[in-house]
Write a protein that holds these residues in place. Structure first.
Motif, PDB file in Angstrom:
ATOM      1  N   ASN A   4     -44.175   0.638  16.635  1.00 44.56           N
ATOM      2  CA  ASN A   4     -43.851   0.491  18.054  1.00 44.56           C
ATOM      3  C   ASN A   4     -43.073  -0.804  18.229  1.00 44.56           C
ATOM      4  OD1 ASN A   4     -45.493   2.781  18.721  1.00 44.56           O
ATOM      5  ND2 ASN A   4     -47.275   1.465  18.524  1.00 44.56           N
ATOM      6  N   SER A  11     -33.180  -5.353  26.395  1.00 48.44           N
ATOM      7  CA  SER A  11     -33.219  -4.037  25.760  1.00 48.44           C
ATOM      8  C   SER A  11     -32.720  -4.164  24.324  1.00 48.44           C
ATOM      9  CB  SER A  11     -32.361  -3.047  26.544  1.00 48.44           C
ATOM     10  OG  SER A  11     -31.024  -3.499  26.563  1.00 48.44           O
ATOM     11  N   ASP A  13     -31.173  -2.581  20.774  1.00 47.68           N
ATOM     12  CA  ASP A  13     -30.299  -1.478  20.372  1.00 47.68           C
ATOM     13  C   ASP A  13     -30.932  -0.689  19.226  1.00 47.68           C
ATOM     14  OD1 ASP A  13     -29.978  -3.455  18.475  1.00 47.68           O
ATOM     15  OD2 ASP A  13     -27.852  -3.034  18.139  1.00 47.68           O
ATOM     16  N   GLN A  14     -30.480   0.535  19.057  1.00 45.38           N
ATOM     17  CA  GLN A  14     -31.060   1.461  18.089  1.00 45.38           C
ATOM     18  C   GLN A  14     -30.891   0.969  16.646  1.00 45.38           C
ATOM     19  OE1 GLN A  14     -32.938   3.987  19.105  1.00 45.38           O
ATOM     20  NE2 GLN A  14     -33.478   4.354  16.974  1.00 45.38           N
ATOM     21  N   LYS A  15     -29.813   0.252  16.391  1.00 47.38           N
ATOM     22  CA  LYS A  15     -29.554  -0.271  15.047  1.00 47.38           C
ATOM     23  C   LYS A  15     -30.675  -1.219  14.607  1.00 47.38           C
ATOM     24  CE  LYS A  15     -25.829  -2.553  12.524  1.00 47.38           C
ATOM     25  NZ  LYS A  15     -24.557  -3.237  12.637  1.00 47.38           N
ATOM     26  N   VAL A  17     -33.750  -1.281  15.878  1.00 46.12           N
ATOM     27  CA  VAL A  17     -34.978  -0.487  15.775  1.00 46.12           C
ATOM     28  C   VAL A  17     -35.040   0.218  14.415  1.00 46.12           C
ATOM     29  CG1 VAL A  17     -36.246   1.491  16.716  1.00 46.12           C
ATOM     30  CG2 VAL A  17     -35.208  -0.166  18.262  1.00 46.12           C
ATOM     31  N   ASN A  18     -33.912   0.787  13.982  1.00 52.27           N
ATOM     32  CA  ASN A  18     -33.860   1.453  12.678  1.00 52.27           C
ATOM     33  C   ASN A  18     -34.104   0.469  11.540  1.00 52.27           C
ATOM     34  OD1 ASN A  18     -33.305   3.867  13.949  1.00 52.27           O
ATOM     35  ND2 ASN A  18     -31.101   3.706  13.643  1.00 52.27           N
ATOM     36  N   GLN A  21     -37.816  -0.288  11.478  1.00 53.96           N
ATOM     37  CA  GLN A  21     -38.552   0.860  10.943  1.00 53.96           C
ATOM     38  C   GLN A  21     -38.428   0.925   9.414  1.00 53.96           C
ATOM     39  OE1 GLN A  21     -40.360   3.343  12.827  1.00 53.96           O
ATOM     40  NE2 GLN A  21     -41.089   3.847  10.784  1.00 53.96           N
TER      41      GLN A  21
END
Length: 100
Positions: A4, A11, A13-15, A17-18, A21
């Protein structure tokens, strides 16, 4: 492992977050019983260059690891925190082996 990502007052960015992960998933090779990890990203209002703060709370059965790192970038802080968690997980695994 369930990761999480919580960004405080911005905010993410997805980069990023990846990246987080991937880095957290790589910890499973050291200890495979990790339930989840909470990653908190925040920037501190200061004149210092190292103002990106990453807190990671990792939950394993019977225990919880908390690591806080501050660096120039979030990526650098995540890598540093993951290395600290790696050492903690290896230490826990060794401790469990001696009790069996």
């Amino acid at each position: 492992m369930k990761v999480n990502v919580h960004a405080v007052n911005f905010s993410v960015d997805q980069k990023l977050v990846n990246f987080i992960q991937e880095r957290m998933d790589s910890l499973e090779k050291y200890y495979d019983k990790v339930v989840f990890a909470d990653v908190y990203l925040k920037t501190e209002n200061s004149s210092e260059k190292e103002n990106k703060c990453v807190d990671i709370k990792m939950n394993v059965p019977g225990d919880e690891f908390v690591v806080q790192k501050k660096c120039k970038t979030f990526e650098e802080a995540v890598v540093s925190a993951a290395e600290a968690l790696e050492r903690s997980l290896l230490k826990r695994k060794e401790k469990l082996r001696t009790h069996i």
